[in-house]
Design an enzyme around this catalytic site. Structure first.
Site, mmCIF file in Angstrom:
data_model
loop_
_atom_site.group_PDB
_atom_site.id
_atom_site.type_symbol
_atom_site.label_atom_id
_atom_site.label_comp_id
_atom_site.label_asym_id
_atom_site.label_seq_id
_atom_site.Cartn_x
_atom_site.Cartn_y
_atom_site.Cartn_z
ATOM 1 C CD1 TRP A 155 86.383 6.496 -4.517
ATOM 2 C CD2 TRP A 155 87.762 4.925 -5.323
ATOM 3 N NE1 TRP A 155 85.716 5.843 -5.528
ATOM 4 C CE2 TRP A 155 86.544 4.872 -6.038
ATOM 5 C CE3 TRP A 155 88.782 4.029 -5.670
ATOM 6 C CZ2 TRP A 155 86.320 3.960 -7.078
ATOM 7 C CZ3 TRP A 155 88.558 3.131 -6.698
ATOM 8 C CH2 TRP A 155 87.346 3.100 -7.390
ATOM 9 C CG ASN A 156 91.529 6.685 -8.876
ATOM 10 O OD1 ASN A 156 91.287 7.760 -8.347
ATOM 11 N ND2 ASN A 156 91.962 6.586 -10.104
ATOM 12 N N PRO A 180 89.234 15.153 0.674
ATOM 13 C CG PRO A 180 90.363 13.902 2.290
ATOM 14 C CD PRO A 180 89.706 15.228 2.061
ATOM 15 C CB SER A 181 87.654 9.855 -1.875
ATOM 16 O OG SER A 181 86.783 8.769 -1.669
ATOM 17 C CD GLU A 182 81.631 8.596 1.317
ATOM 18 O OE1 GLU A 182 81.134 7.901 2.200
ATOM 19 O OE2 GLU A 182 80.964 9.303 0.540
ATOM 20 N N GLY A 233 84.246 11.532 -10.959
ATOM 21 C CA GLY A 233 83.380 11.054 -12.024
ATOM 22 C C GLY A 233 82.730 12.195 -12.792
ATOM 23 C CG LEU A 248 79.417 34.257 -12.674
ATOM 24 C CD1 LEU A 248 79.075 35.732 -12.789
ATOM 25 C CD2 LEU A 248 79.580 33.658 -14.066
ATOM 26 C CD GLU A 254 92.671 16.601 -15.125
ATOM 27 O OE1 GLU A 254 92.394 15.716 -15.954
ATOM 28 O OE2 GLU A 254 93.449 17.538 -15.359
ATOM 29 N N GLY A 256 86.105 11.215 -15.920
ATOM 30 C CA GLY A 256 86.249 9.797 -16.261
ATOM 31 C C GLY A 256 86.768 9.556 -17.668
ATOM 32 C CB CYS A 288 91.046 8.666 -14.825
ATOM 33 S SG CYS A 288 92.726 9.245 -14.606
ATOM 34 C CD GLU A 389 85.483 6.102 -15.505
ATOM 35 O OE1 GLU A 389 84.633 6.769 -14.888
ATOM 36 O OE2 GLU A 389 86.684 6.421 -15.576
ATOM 37 C CD GLU A 466 94.781 18.168 -11.824
ATOM 38 O OE1 GLU A 466 94.892 16.942 -11.984
ATOM 39 O OE2 GLU A 466 94.406 18.684 -10.754
HETATM 40 P P1 NDP Z 1 83.126 10.811 -7.510
HETATM 41 O O1 NDP Z 1 82.811 11.779 -8.589
HETATM 42 O O2 NDP Z 1 82.020 10.010 -6.965
HETATM 43 O O3 NDP Z 1 83.785 11.554 -6.256
HETATM 44 C C1 NDP Z 1 84.939 12.360 -6.370
HETATM 45 C C2 NDP Z 1 84.988 13.303 -5.189
HETATM 46 O O4 NDP Z 1 83.887 14.211 -5.250
HETATM 47 C C3 NDP Z 1 84.858 12.589 -3.829
HETATM 48 O O5 NDP Z 1 85.654 13.258 -2.892
HETATM 49 C C4 NDP Z 1 83.383 12.762 -3.538
HETATM 50 O O6 NDP Z 1 83.022 12.607 -2.198
HETATM 51 C C5 NDP Z 1 83.171 14.184 -4.020
HETATM 52 N N1 NDP Z 1 81.772 14.544 -4.268
HETATM 53 C C6 NDP Z 1 80.739 13.740 -4.595
HETATM 54 N N2 NDP Z 1 79.606 14.468 -4.734
HETATM 55 C C7 NDP Z 1 79.939 15.767 -4.490
HETATM 56 C C8 NDP Z 1 79.209 16.989 -4.467
HETATM 57 N N3 NDP Z 1 77.905 17.052 -4.719
HETATM 58 N N4 NDP Z 1 79.855 18.127 -4.178
HETATM 59 C C9 NDP Z 1 81.190 18.110 -3.929
HETATM 60 N N5 NDP Z 1 81.939 16.978 -3.910
HETATM 61 C C10 NDP Z 1 81.324 15.813 -4.210
HETATM 62 O O7 NDP Z 1 84.291 9.887 -8.076
HETATM 63 P P2 NDP Z 1 84.981 8.631 -7.360
HETATM 64 O O8 NDP Z 1 85.544 9.038 -6.045
HETATM 65 O O9 NDP Z 1 84.049 7.493 -7.413
HETATM 66 O O10 NDP Z 1 86.234 8.371 -8.342
HETATM 67 C C11 NDP Z 1 86.126 7.686 -9.523
HETATM 68 C C12 NDP Z 1 86.023 8.610 -10.713
HETATM 69 O O11 NDP Z 1 87.117 9.515 -10.748
HETATM 70 C C13 NDP Z 1 86.066 7.885 -12.024
HETATM 71 O O12 NDP Z 1 85.069 8.358 -12.891
HETATM 72 C C14 NDP Z 1 87.424 8.225 -12.578
HETATM 73 O O13 NDP Z 1 87.532 8.137 -13.954
HETATM 74 C C15 NDP Z 1 87.622 9.598 -12.073
HETATM 75 N N6 NDP Z 1 89.042 9.945 -12.070
HETATM 76 C C16 NDP Z 1 89.515 10.846 -13.006
HETATM 77 C C17 NDP Z 1 90.872 11.132 -13.067
HETATM 78 C C18 NDP Z 1 91.415 12.125 -14.047
HETATM 79 O O14 NDP Z 1 92.535 12.596 -13.832
HETATM 80 N N7 NDP Z 1 90.713 12.467 -15.122
HETATM 81 C C19 NDP Z 1 91.806 10.482 -12.175
HETATM 82 C C20 NDP Z 1 91.212 9.560 -11.237
HETATM 83 C C21 NDP Z 1 89.865 9.309 -11.218
HETATM 84 P P3 NDP Z 1 82.706 11.116 -1.642
HETATM 85 O O15 NDP Z 1 84.029 10.512 -1.364
HETATM 86 O O16 NDP Z 1 81.899 11.291 -0.443
HETATM 87 O O17 NDP Z 1 81.955 10.406 -2.711
#
Ligand code: NDP
Length: 492
Positions: A155-156, A180-182, A233, A248, A254, A256, A288, A389, A466
């Site tokens: 979502w960020n 996308p994020s909820e 995350g 497989l 990408e 945290g 991130c 984090e 990426e």
């Molecule tokens: P989450 O890991 O909680 O969620 C990311 C996405 O995964 C959301 O769309 C989420 O859905 C979905 N998701 C959650 N559980 C599952 C599952 N079991 N199966 C499939 N999809 C799932 O992260 P946040 O949205 O809280 O974002 C913050 C995190 O993202 C931080 O740790 C940050 O560091 C990282 N991040 C990394 C970046 C990078 O480039 N390395 C860039 C930006 C952020 P839902 O919305 O319902 O939770």
């Protein structure tokens, strides 16, 4: 598409159909005001199945993947133009969903448009390879799309994160299903509409809002999804990698970070502190690559702390659309509670909160999830707030004595996404840059990013890279083709 009517139920995109579903609709809440933005239709397992089948049929028709690269590039170019033409709407959608300030949302829309433009250029120019032959044959490496790619985003920064996945996956010839994020479903839906208007064949981009536990789970487990690209995350990433391992299929992660930002005593201290402030407080620290662990050479620690605290206290926290606002709320109320509990843990573990450490006061902040820019000193490198984090506007400041001490401390983390070093000594800058276990090192700057430069994490910060030309290869599988040049092998 209206952007602010709270009784509106936004549809999802499957093929060229906008599908409305009342059941379990998500509520999009503005984190600055607590108000309902709109409700959003959610894809259950049956709709995920329908979307993947639609994507699979679109991929199998080969219209998109066999389109001449320069023609496919024109479509990507028109998506870029469409993003630019709808910049106000897109920036506003992101702002009301995750609370980023207006100027940052605008900059991210411009960045997303540039990403599509860049991948249009890559699509048009990236070739296959003729490899050195070891006999009477021509040997080649060709690159094929996977078919259906699942893209799952946080979502960020939905504007840029989604462009970083969708544009190269499309350039590579795939069909994409985006979840996308909820918290931030609307930007992806709007880009889906723009892509159709730009002439992307229906079914090549599908957008399915929903929760991770329902929509995400059904998507990553779907038998016809051939590759998963995830940003989010580390805990979720580990789970997705396990599912991909069972199936497989390749996965790009990408994840945290807990990035070290380093100031040596010979640095330009004011420039360094400015870099630290931008590196942690931009986007309310919800980045991130946020420089959340600040290591300062002991001889300049007091000077740096004094300047840093003054700068943190002077940041204008305000409603995201207020003139001159530098920091908005964090993206949600539960997220703020988590930040607060980590700052409390720092207090318990003998940290000294030198700035912030609380919600701002005043009527305008009462209904939003605001939190002040926070500076904490005095913690050990083992403290919870230093290791976990926080993903909020919180920087922990730690001293170091020399290069060996610094590298030992900076690398003492499970993460390895980004890092920054400020020094006037170019030999030292090079040594430190090579010794840091991180996918990005900034020298005398921070958070400079280019779409042309591959990006990704070491250690638990991710797998795969990426951006750049490799960003397209991420979404392709290579194929070796051997073609005999021996005329004896042809019919007489
Ligand atoms: P989450 O890991 O909680 O969620 C990311 C996405 O995964 C959301 O769309 C989420 O859905 C979905 N998701 C959650 N559980 C599952 C599952 N079991 N199966 C499939 N999809 C799932 O992260 P946040 O949205 O809280 O974002 C913050 C995190 O993202 C931080 O740790 C940050 O560091 C990282 N991040 C990394 C970046 C990078 O480039 N390395 C860039 C930006 C952020 P839902 O919305 O319902 O939770």
């Amino acid at each position: 598409m209206s952007t602010s009517s709270s009784d509106q139920l936004k549809p999802m995109l499957i093929g060229d159909q906008w599908v409305v579903r009342e059941d379990d609709a998500l509520e999009s809440i503005n984190p600055a005001t607590g108000a309902l933005n709109y409700r959003v239709s959610v894809a259950d397992a049956a709709l995920v199945d329908e979307a993947v089948a639609t994507a699979r049929a679109a991929a199998a028709s080969r219209t998109w993947r066999d389109m001449l690269p320069h023609v496919r590039a024109q479509v990507l170019g028109r998506i870029s133009d469409g993003i630019r033409a709808n910049a106000e709407e897109l920036a506003r959608l992101q702002m009301i969903e995750n609370g980023k300030v207006w100027s940052e949302c605008q900059a991210q829309v411009a960045s997303a448009a540039a990403t599509y433009r860049y991948y249009a250029a890559v699509c048009e120019t990236l070739g296959a390879e003729v490899t050195p032959s070891r006999g009477d044959y021509l040997s080649m490496t060709a690159y094929e799309p996977y078919g259906v790619v699942a893209a799952i985003t946080p979502w960020n920064s939905p504007m840029t994160m989604e462009a970083q996945k969708i544009a190269p996956a499309l350039a590579a010839g795939n069909a994409v299903v985006l979840k996308p994020s909820e918290v931030t479903p609307a930007v992806g839906l709007a880009v889906g509409r723009i892509a159709l208007e730009a002439g992307l064949p229906p079914g090549i981009l599908n957008v399915l809002p929903g929760t991770g536990s329902q929509t995400g789970k059904a998507l990553i487990g779907h038998r016809d999804v051939r590759m998963i690209s995830f940003t989010g995350g580390t805990i979720t990433g580990r789970h997705i990698a396990a599912v991909a391992a069972q199936r497989l299929i390749p996965v790009a992660l990408e994840l945290g970070g807990k990035s070290p930002h380093i100031i040596f005593d010979d640095a330009n201290l004011q420039a360094a502190v400015d870099g630290v402030v931008d590196g942690i407080f931009e986007g309310s620290g919800q980045s991130c690559v946020a420089g959340s662990r600040l290591f300062v050479q002991r001889s300049v620690l007091d000077q740096v702390l004094e300047r840093l605290v003054a700068r943190a206290n002077s940041i204008r926290v305000d409603l995201p659309d207020a003139q001159g606002a530098q920091m908005g709320p964090v993206a949600g109320f539960r997220h703020r509670e988590r930040i607060e509990s980590l700052v409390d843990s720092a207090r318990r573990e003998k940290g000294e909160v030198l700035a912030g450490g609380r919600r701002p006061e005043g009527e305008r902040f009462e209904r939003g999830s605001f939190y002040l820019p926070t500076v904490i000193a005095g913690l050990s490198n083992q403290a919870t707030a230093v290791r976990e984090e926080i993903f909020g506007p919180v920087v922990c400041v730690l001293p170091f004595d020399d290069e060996d001490d610094l590298i030992a401390q900076a690398n003492d983390t499970v993460f390895g996404l980004a890092s920054g070093v400020w020094t006037a000594n170019y030999q030292r800058a090079w040594r430190i840059a090579r010794a840091l276990e991180a996918g990005v090192v900034w020298i005398n700057t921070y958070k400079q990013l280019s779409i042309a430069t591959p990006f990704g994490g070491f250690k638990e910060s991710g797998i795969g890279r990426e951006k750049g030309v490799t960003g397209v290869r991420l979404y392709q599988q290579s194929k070796g083709i051997y073609w005999s040049m021996n005329p004896a092998n042809l019919p007489a």
